[in-house]
Design a protein around this motif. Sequence first.
Motif, short mmCIF file in Angstrom:
data_model
loop_
_atom_site.label_atom_id
_atom_site.label_comp_id
_atom_site.label_asym_id
_atom_site.label_seq_id
_atom_site.Cartn_x
_atom_site.Cartn_y
_atom_site.Cartn_z
N CYS A 241 0.84 -1.20 0.00
CA CYS A 241 0.00 0.00 0.00
C CYS A 241 0.88 1.25 0.00
O CYS A 241 1.86 1.33 0.75
CB CYS A 241 -0.90 -0.02 1.23
N HIS B 68 0.20 4.10 1.09
CA HIS B 68 0.03 5.00 2.25
C HIS B 68 1.16 4.78 3.24
O HIS B 68 2.03 5.64 3.39
CB HIS B 68 -1.34 4.76 2.91
N MET B 69 1.19 3.63 3.91
CA MET B 69 2.24 3.39 4.89
C MET B 69 2.82 1.99 4.81
O MET B 69 3.42 1.51 5.77
CB MET B 69 1.72 3.67 6.30
N GLY B 70 2.58 1.31 3.68
CA GLY B 70 3.33 0.09 3.43
C GLY B 70 2.72 -1.22 3.88
O GLY B 70 3.39 -2.25 3.82
N CYS B 71 1.48 -1.26 4.34
CA CYS B 71 0.85 -2.56 4.62
C CYS B 71 0.55 -3.28 3.30
O CYS B 71 0.68 -2.70 2.22
CB CYS B 71 -0.46 -2.36 5.40
N CYS C 54 -6.73 -2.21 1.60
CA CYS C 54 -5.69 -2.25 2.63
C CYS C 54 -6.32 -2.46 4.01
O CYS C 54 -7.19 -1.69 4.42
CB CYS C 54 -4.89 -0.96 2.61
N CYS D 242 -5.03 -1.91 6.84
CA CYS D 242 -4.52 -1.04 7.91
C CYS D 242 -5.37 0.22 8.09
O CYS D 242 -5.90 0.44 9.17
CB CYS D 242 -3.06 -0.69 7.65
N HIS D 243 -5.53 1.04 7.05
CA HIS D 243 -6.30 2.27 7.21
C HIS D 243 -7.37 2.41 6.13
O HIS D 243 -7.96 3.48 5.98
CB HIS D 243 -5.37 3.49 7.20
N GLY D 244 -7.57 1.35 5.34
CA GLY D 244 -8.73 1.31 4.45
C GLY D 244 -8.53 1.88 3.06
O GLY D 244 -9.50 2.06 2.33
N SER D 245 -7.30 2.17 2.64
CA SER D 245 -7.13 2.60 1.24
C SER D 245 -7.58 1.47 0.32
O SER D 245 -7.40 0.29 0.63
CB SER D 245 -5.66 2.91 0.94
N PRO E 64 -6.76 6.75 2.70
CA PRO E 64 -5.85 7.88 2.66
C PRO E 64 -4.73 7.83 1.63
O PRO E 64 -4.07 8.84 1.40
CB PRO E 64 -5.22 7.86 4.07
FE1 FES Z 1 -2.62 1.14 3.59
FE2 FES Z 1 -2.48 2.95 5.52
S1 FES Z 1 -1.00 1.45 4.97
S2 FES Z 1 -4.09 2.56 4.16
#
Ligand code: FES
Length: 517
Positions: A471, A473-476, A489, A491-494, A506
């Motif tokens: 992802c 955003h932050m790599g999940c 994703c 983690c935060h729903g992207s 995000p």
């Molecule tokens: Fe994917 Fe934050 S790491 S939405």
Amino acid sequence: MDDFKNREWSLPQIPEPYWRDSAPLPSFPKLQENIETDVAIVGAGILGITSAYLLSKQGVKVTVIDSGKILNGTTGHTTAKITAQHGLIYDQLINSVGENQAKLYYEANSEAMNFIRNLVEEHNIDCDLSTEDAYVYTNDDKYIEKIQNEKKAYDRLGIPGEIVDNLPLPIEIKTAIVMRNQGQFHPLKYLTSLIPVITGAGGKIFEDTTAIDIEEGDHPRVLTRDGHAISSNTVIVGSHYPFYDGKGLYFTRLHPDRSYVIAVNTEKDYPGGMYINAEQPTRSLRCTSVNGSEPLVLFGGESHKTGQSHHTLEHYQALESYAAQTFGIKEIPYRWSTQDLITLDKIPYVGEITSGSPNILVGTGFAKWGMTNSTAAALLLTDLIMKKENRFYDLYTPTRFNAKSTVKSAGTFIKENADVAKHFIQGKMENTGITPDILKDDEACVVSINGKRAGAYRDTEGTLHLVDTTCTHMGCEVEWNNGERTWDCPCHGSRFSFTGEVVEGPAVEPLKKVEQE
Ligand code: FES
């Protein structure tokens, strides 16, 4: 692996909300230059459009941008109940934030409901608005006491409501609590009627314009992916998940939930009213009418954390069998899903994005009750910009966490972030050893390409699409969503299309493409 073709499939193949198919939407150009405005609003959902309307009426020049089409996010995929009955929230709120704040929450949402009603009347908006009773019911012995406690909370807060032992629905219940005279409407017909007021006052709206950052300062600048800037006095971040965090650490205190809706022509008549159960899996019902006459019953529910359900099609099928058992099915013309953001204490974050940024405002975390919560947010943000008092400021401010509520929310905070950490690591350890050759048309799975994890989807024409599952955003690691054909994703729903484009933040950058050697 996705097995779309081999299913018994009476649901529509392509997800599409009834709302978007039944309301003509205006279209707007892409931003192609640097511009100046009083207030830059990022996100053209109910929060952005209502805020733009309110500000325009007061002579403020607004510019609204959206990364896609207007009203195509959660606002276009809601069940559009307008109510202050948000499940069994009042007993919880009294325990977590106290009686005063719980009462304010009720009042903010009731005032928002009345605001919508007044606006519909003022502009004579044809948006299928109707007054309905709202019920929370249970058919599970374990929830009887919770409903009784909710009634005690209503009594303490002065909320009119009653316990009832049966519903006008063909379903069995143990007990229910009702809040009379709430409402429902067609959200897109309502919101598109506000747009001429915005544009008539000189407001600008741009579609397909992705905001990627904000340069803070006395005149904050919203920067777009195409290299343009919107200079303003104030920015409203109304992008659902805040695309800009401003060191507010929103990603540690919001969690995304997905849920599903099917719209059904039923065999039995629908008696009116809006319903939701207290237990899991969630079942939510309301009715709308097509062309003013033909009823369409919306069955919603089956919520789960984004990216954490492997066979999302099964959620639609569970709703389908529930509809068949209760009202009978003639036809299912629409199905859709939506994403909601939940805060640590279930109260949205609305106000300055951080205490040091008075001209960057945010509204997010409306949980599953966005029609009233986001309207209350628009009223509050407009008051902030117009330097007017608003008695709900302390209730909603994102910096509200005091010692007591922080302790009460700490468990949720730790759980959410441990969950993120688990998903960050888990996906990266996985080496599936699978190659894309096994995919039939319209199937997807995680594969290994050149020894690395990749997401593979073979479309209906047989073309293979490979993306890096990290992802942006932050790599999940993203997971396949077979109901919507997206990479989601946990983690935060992207969410990303099968070609890697951002569907929902995000994240603001697409997934990287992967080439097969
Ligand atoms: Fe994917 Fe934050 S790491 S939405």
